[in-house]
Design a protein around this motif. Structure first.
Motif, short mmCIF file in Angstrom:
data_model
loop_
_atom_site.label_atom_id
_atom_site.label_comp_id
_atom_site.label_asym_id
_atom_site.label_seq_id
_atom_site.Cartn_x
_atom_site.Cartn_y
_atom_site.Cartn_z
N ALA A 172 42.36 34.21 4.93
CA ALA A 172 41.04 33.77 5.37
C ALA A 172 40.21 34.99 5.76
O ALA A 172 40.69 35.86 6.50
CB ALA A 172 41.16 32.82 6.56
N PRO A 173 38.98 35.08 5.27
CA PRO A 173 38.17 36.26 5.59
C PRO A 173 37.73 36.25 7.04
O PRO A 173 37.77 35.21 7.72
CB PRO A 173 36.96 36.10 4.65
CG PRO A 173 36.85 34.63 4.43
CD PRO A 173 38.27 34.11 4.44
N ASP A 174 37.32 37.41 7.55
CA ASP A 174 36.77 37.47 8.90
C ASP A 174 35.32 37.94 8.86
O ASP A 174 34.85 38.69 9.71
CB ASP A 174 37.61 38.39 9.81
CG ASP A 174 37.70 39.82 9.28
OD1 ASP A 174 37.12 40.09 8.22
OD2 ASP A 174 38.35 40.65 9.94
N ASN A 175 34.61 37.46 7.82
CA ASN A 175 33.21 37.87 7.63
C ASN A 175 32.26 36.92 8.34
O ASN A 175 31.23 36.52 7.80
CB ASN A 175 32.88 37.94 6.14
CG ASN A 175 33.05 36.60 5.43
OD1 ASN A 175 33.84 35.76 5.87
ND2 ASN A 175 32.31 36.40 4.35
N GLY A 176 32.62 36.55 9.56
CA GLY A 176 31.79 35.62 10.30
C GLY A 176 30.39 36.13 10.55
O GLY A 176 29.41 35.39 10.47
N GLU B 191 35.43 24.27 6.40
CA GLU B 191 36.63 24.79 7.07
C GLU B 191 36.74 26.30 6.87
O GLU B 191 37.09 27.04 7.80
CB GLU B 191 37.88 24.09 6.52
CG GLU B 191 38.17 22.75 7.14
CD GLU B 191 38.64 22.88 8.58
OE1 GLU B 191 39.72 23.45 8.83
OE2 GLU B 191 37.90 22.41 9.47
N GLU B 192 36.46 26.75 5.66
CA GLU B 192 36.55 28.19 5.38
C GLU B 192 35.57 28.97 6.25
O GLU B 192 35.92 30.03 6.81
CB GLU B 192 36.27 28.45 3.90
CG GLU B 192 36.39 29.91 3.50
CD GLU B 192 36.17 30.14 2.01
OE1 GLU B 192 35.57 31.17 1.66
OE2 GLU B 192 36.60 29.28 1.21
N GLU B 193 34.35 28.45 6.38
CA GLU B 193 33.35 29.14 7.21
C GLU B 193 33.75 29.10 8.68
O GLU B 193 33.58 30.08 9.41
CB GLU B 193 31.98 28.49 7.01
CG GLU B 193 31.37 28.76 5.65
CD GLU B 193 30.13 27.92 5.41
OE1 GLU B 193 29.21 28.42 4.72
OE2 GLU B 193 30.05 26.76 5.89
N ILE C 214 34.27 32.41 10.98
CA ILE C 214 33.49 32.63 12.20
C ILE C 214 34.41 32.88 13.39
O ILE C 214 34.17 33.79 14.21
CB ILE C 214 32.55 31.43 12.45
CG1 ILE C 214 31.44 31.41 11.39
CG2 ILE C 214 31.95 31.49 13.86
CD1 ILE C 214 30.63 30.13 11.38
N ILE C 215 35.48 32.09 13.51
CA ILE C 215 36.41 32.30 14.62
C ILE C 215 37.09 33.66 14.50
O ILE C 215 37.18 34.41 15.47
CB ILE C 215 37.46 31.16 14.66
CG1 ILE C 215 36.80 29.83 15.03
CG2 ILE C 215 38.57 31.50 15.66
CD1 ILE C 215 37.75 28.64 14.94
N LYS C 216 37.57 33.99 13.29
CA LYS C 216 38.29 35.25 13.11
C LYS C 216 37.40 36.47 13.35
O LYS C 216 37.87 37.50 13.83
CB LYS C 216 38.89 35.33 11.70
CG LYS C 216 40.09 34.43 11.48
CD LYS C 216 40.76 34.69 10.14
CE LYS C 216 41.48 36.02 10.13
NZ LYS C 216 42.23 36.25 8.86
N GLY C 217 36.13 36.35 13.04
CA GLY C 217 35.23 37.49 13.22
C GLY C 217 34.68 37.63 14.62
O GLY C 217 34.03 38.64 14.94
N SER C 218 34.95 36.67 15.49
CA SER C 218 34.38 36.68 16.84
C SER C 218 35.18 37.57 17.78
O SER C 218 36.34 37.91 17.52
CB SER C 218 34.33 35.26 17.40
OG SER C 218 35.63 34.80 17.69
N SER C 219 34.55 37.93 18.89
CA SER C 219 35.27 38.64 19.96
C SER C 219 36.04 37.68 20.85
O SER C 219 37.04 38.06 21.46
CB SER C 219 34.28 39.44 20.82
OG SER C 219 33.65 40.45 20.06
#
Length: 405
Positions: free
Chosen positions: A225-229, A298-300, A304-309
């Motif tokens: 899953a990408p982290d391009n949130g 779900e992918e987005e 968004i979660i993975k890219g967050s602090s």
């Protein structure tokens, strides 16, 4: 149902010999993300995978604001679950909040008639659904959550087969008199957290019920899953952002969260952006650093979660918080509202974040997460272990099936 027995000595068909359960929810569908309906669907689909005969009895409603139709009437099969949707006779009255405010304020002294009016005005009322519950032939009938007309009136027709998943919060409706019979006659009750069980036991006498604190299983993030949130949200990748996932509503704490972030940005050199991700009921005022996404894929969501602090759960009312577990599953630290006992309990048990009761506590917690990355990473790792140890689907489903059988 087929009459063929395939030579079984007890005269039952393979279909009849399978354990079976009906889930009753006010709405049901794969596009309903979060909340009790999502949790019910997750359990239903995994029981199918374990060989159970599973049906979902629900309405055609697609939204909770008015219970307006979002699905066609009739029967479908979705991920192995036989879904039967029935028309809504009465949706949520546009005057619901105005007309029921006195009843909620005086909930502990409300009359039976006032409580019944509350259920009717809240909706969804579906007489065909209640009749379908009465006619169901499954071993168990699971009602998820306690709050709506189908649970109160449907449970009366199948008393000895009720499995109540209350998803209860410390909210005014819980104290209305018509819920007493539902809780105090249910033979099985399933709680999300110990905090929820303590709350229910403080209001009702439930010694008759077999009980379990189950929680929910967590679907792992999609592989790779990408982290391009930040890119999805339109934020500068060089700036940190925090997110809240769920309904955007003052009652869910999102307006308070936006105000807290505005104050934090005024007082600190590190100025985080904020993403509010989910269906919008009441939106905060627009700000250049605030992104309100509405529903996302779900992918987005995972990106968004993975890219967050950090993930923030500002809600006062949660019975479990699936999204907390999702954030921890990808090693993100979490902050929650101290007034929500179930989410605070997760924080205290896991040691994987902070809880805040006011702005100063929020400020201290967020500053630690944004300015001490090693600490944030350690908290995220603790959260990941907490989820793995307690909320894998395998562990949850083994506990649930043992409880039902």
């Amino acid at each position: 149902m087929s009459d063929r027995t395939d030579g079984r000595s007890d005269g039952t068909s393979p279909e009849e010999s399978r354990p079976s359960i009906s889930f009753v929810t006010p709405r049901y569908g794969a596009d309903i993300i979060g909340g009790a309906e999502h949790a019910a669907r997750m359990l239903a689909e995994r029981l199918v995978q374990r060989g159970w005969r599973v049906e979902a009895l629900t309405t055609v409603a697609g939204d909770i604001q008015r219970w307006s139709p979002g699905y066609p009437e009739g029967e479908t099969t979705e991920s192995g679950v036989v879904v039967m949707r029935f028309k809504v006779d009465k949706g949520r009255d546009p005057r619901f909040q105005l007309l029921t405010r006195p009843t909620e304020f005086y909930a502990t002294s409300a009359t039976e008639n006032e409580a019944a009016d509350y259920l009717e005005l809240q909706g969804p009322v579906s007489n065909e659904l209640v009749e379908a519950i009465r006619e169901s032939d499954t071993d168990h009938v699971a009602f998820y959550p306690y709050l709506y007309h189908p649970a109160v009136y449907g449970a009366k027709t199948v008393t000895d087969r009720v499995v109540l998943h209350p998803a209860a919060h410390d909210e005014a409706p819980l104290y209305l008199p018509m819920f007493r019979e539902l809780f105090e006659t249910a033979p099985r009750i399933v709680f999300h957290t110990g905090a929820e069980e303590r709350l229910v036991r403080s209001v009702f006498r439930i010694s008759q019920a077999r009980r379990i604190t189950l929680g929910l299983g967590i679907d792992p993030a999609p592989e790779n899953a990408p982290d391009n949130g930040a890119e999805i949200l339109g934020f500068d990748p060089a700036q940190p952002y925090i997110c809240a996932v769920g309904r955007v509503d003052t009652l869910k704490g999102t307006t308070m969260l936006a105000d807290f972030v505005a104050s934090y940005r005024e007082r600190h050199s590190v100025k985080p952006n904020l993403a509010l991700v989910g269906t919008v009921a009441v939106a905060p005022d627009e700000k250049p650093w605030l992104k309100i996404t509405g529903p996302v894929s779900e992918e987005e969501k995972w990106a968004i979660i993975k890219g967050s602090s950090a993930l923030i759960s500002p809600s006062y009312y949660e019975s479990f918080s699936l999204v907390m577990m999702e954030a921890w599953s990808v090693a993100k630290p979490v902050m929650v509202n101290s007034r929500c006992e179930p989410t605070r309990e997760h924080i205290e048990r896991s040691g994987a974040g902070f809880h805040f009761g006011d702005y100063p506590e929020f400020e201290v917690g967020l500053e630690l997460l944004l300015e001490q990355p090693a600490l944030a990473s350690e908290l995220g790792t603790r959260g990941q272990k907490y989820v793995t140890d307690n909320y894998s689907w395998r562990a949850v489903m083994e506990r649930y099936t043992n409880f039902l059988l």
